[in-house]
Design an enzyme around this catalytic site. Structure first.
Site, mmCIF file in Angstrom:
data_model
loop_
_atom_site.group_PDB
_atom_site.id
_atom_site.type_symbol
_atom_site.label_atom_id
_atom_site.label_comp_id
_atom_site.label_asym_id
_atom_site.label_seq_id
_atom_site.Cartn_x
_atom_site.Cartn_y
_atom_site.Cartn_z
ATOM 1 N N LYS A 1 69.158 36.364 26.817
ATOM 2 C CA LYS A 1 69.638 37.557 26.125
ATOM 3 C C LYS A 1 69.511 37.407 24.598
ATOM 4 O O LYS A 1 69.121 36.354 24.111
ATOM 5 C CB LYS A 1 71.081 37.862 26.556
ATOM 6 C CG LYS A 1 71.198 38.169 28.068
ATOM 7 C CD LYS A 1 70.643 39.530 28.449
ATOM 8 C CE LYS A 1 70.268 39.749 29.885
ATOM 9 N NZ LYS A 1 71.218 39.501 30.935
HETATM 10 C C1 LIG Z 1 71.597 39.938 32.345
HETATM 11 C C2 LIG Z 1 72.118 41.208 32.905
HETATM 12 C C3 LIG Z 1 73.324 41.258 33.616
HETATM 13 C C4 LIG Z 1 74.086 40.048 34.071
HETATM 14 O O1 LIG Z 1 74.497 39.186 33.133
HETATM 15 P P1 LIG Z 1 74.682 37.619 33.492
HETATM 16 O O2 LIG Z 1 75.392 37.115 32.289
HETATM 17 O O3 LIG Z 1 73.319 37.044 33.659
HETATM 18 O O4 LIG Z 1 75.511 37.522 34.722
HETATM 19 C C5 LIG Z 1 73.800 42.498 34.025
HETATM 20 N N1 LIG Z 1 73.117 43.616 33.777
HETATM 21 C C6 LIG Z 1 71.938 43.609 33.127
HETATM 22 C C7 LIG Z 1 71.250 44.896 32.870
HETATM 23 C C8 LIG Z 1 71.386 42.402 32.681
HETATM 24 O O5 LIG Z 1 70.199 42.397 32.069
#
Ligand SMILES: *Cc1c(COP(=O)(O)O)cnc(C)c1O
Length: 374
Positions: A191
């Site tokens: 992210k």
């Molecule tokens: C990455 C992501 C998540 C989940 O987050 P994690 O921290 O990996 O559990 C949820 N929704 C979207 C759209 C994502 O890209």
């Protein structure tokens, strides 16, 4: 072989280690401590007045707790944007509820207000009013917040804003992560900022935050003995990794700037290729450009380009396969207009890390140019 170019890799600022060292020196090696509260206040200051933040073990955990807090239970229905990563939808299933998938519009690639209203009316007509709406800012592009909120308010259904990909994006000059009854963030390794793995639940309502922290720490009642009157979860963030988050929050504006520069680089150099188009920002929408995405003219072109990049050791990825196409969700009700299926066929995410070098970006560019020259 050329070195691998990743789609989106972690980018440390150098300030993280000090916070981790502090955790070790003070022995706060636990899912509470000064980095946890510090990271929460860093995010609160960034998102602005009135945001209450609970940092958690993942974005998925935040969605799960968010749905619990919105009262979602077994047998309920929850509307979810179909074009998203599976983590948006999985927590609906954890609760024994049914996801109702809704297609996208083509201006932002996010949940379509018209399809949303059609879906709500139809579910009510079939006997069940949806308990919540999960809307997602895909690849950092804000969804149509006013239009979605108008529909949600008309039917009095709360919105769970999945802002996992959109920290640093804004809509009408307000930060994404502040638009839902409950909003969530992710700090997974890929992210825009990361704690290696982690997430947050955000809400304007302080009592919802307090309840989230309570549930995330095993729902222990206020008593000397271990007393429980509700099912709890072990979803709090560790004080060690919250230290990474503190270091990352110091450079968030720079990371948004660098991601946007990547997008501008690709767009300015590739816009003359007839087979490629870009998603520009509608008025009032400011994207962090978490991933730089292109649309090609066909599935064949998209897959050909993906393979050409792979041969050069460059990672790229088709846009998220819609949830209504996933084997695990095939039986779920869906309200479609063809947009997300078409995007899935034609779209590709290009390397987008804030730590890409000029040399790496030029390698991606020349590989794409060579593919279309032939
Ligand atoms: C990455 C992501 C998540 C989940 O987050 P994690 O921290 O990996 O559990 C949820 N929704 C979207 C759209 C994502 O890209």
């Amino acid at each position: 072989m050329n070195t691998k170019i990743w789609l989106s890799s972690p980018h440390m600022s150098g300030k993280e280690q000090q916070y981790i060292d502090d955790a070790f020196k003070s022995n706060w090696i636990a899912p509470l401590g000064p980095n946890v509260t510090g990271f929460e206040s860093d995010i609160q200051s960034y998102l602005g007045e009135g945001s209450n933040v609970a940092v958690l073990s993942s974005g998925t955990a935040a969605i799960h707790l968010g749905l619990v807090l919105l009262g979602v239970a077994k047998g309920d229905e929850v509307i979810c944007q179909s074009k998203t990563f599976s983590a948006s939808a999985n927590p609906i299933a954890y609760l024994g509820a049914t996801p109702i998938f809704v297609d996208s519009e083509s201006d932002t690639w996010n949940i379509c207000p018209e399809q949303l209203e059609i879906a709500i009316k139809d579910r009510i007509a079939k006997g069940k009013k949806p308990k919540a709406i999960i809307a997602v800012h895909l690849y950092g592009m804000p969804y149509k917040v006013s239009e979605i909120n108008r529909v949600a308010e008309t039917y009095n259904i709360p919105v769970l804003e999945d802002s996992a990909e959109a920290l640093g994006s804004t809509y009408s000059n307000e930060k994404c992560g502040t638009f839902g009854t409950i909003s969530i963030l992710s700090f997974n390794g890929n992210k825009i900022i990361t704690t290696s793995g982690g997430g947050a639940l955000v809400t304007k309502d302080k009592s919802i935050k307090d309840k989230a922290v309570f549930l995330a720490t095993q729902a222990r009642d206020n008593a000397v003995e271990y007393l429980h009157s509700q099912i709890g979860y072990n979803y709090r963030m560790s004080n060690v990794i919250a230290g990474i988050g503190r270091g990352q929050m110091q450079v968030i504006d720079n990371r948004v700037e660098l991601r946007r520069q990547n997008y501008n680089f690709y767009e300015s150099h590739l816009k003359n290729i007839n087979e490629i188009t870009f998603l520009s920002e509608p008025k009032g929408h400011f994207s962090n450009r978490w991933l730089s995405c292109i649309l090609t003219n066909s599935e064949k072109t998209r897959e050909g380009l993906r393979i050409a990049l792979e041969k050069e050791n460059i990672e790229s990825r088709p846009l998220w396969k819609p949830m209504h196409q996933q084997p695990v969700f095939l039986e779920c009700p869906k309200y479609l207009n063809g947009v997300s299926d078409d995007l899935f066929k034609k779209g590709l995410c290009l390397p987008s890390g804030s730590n890409l070098t000029d040399n790496e970006k030029n390698r991606v560019l020349s590989t794409i140019q060579a593919y279309f020259d032939n």
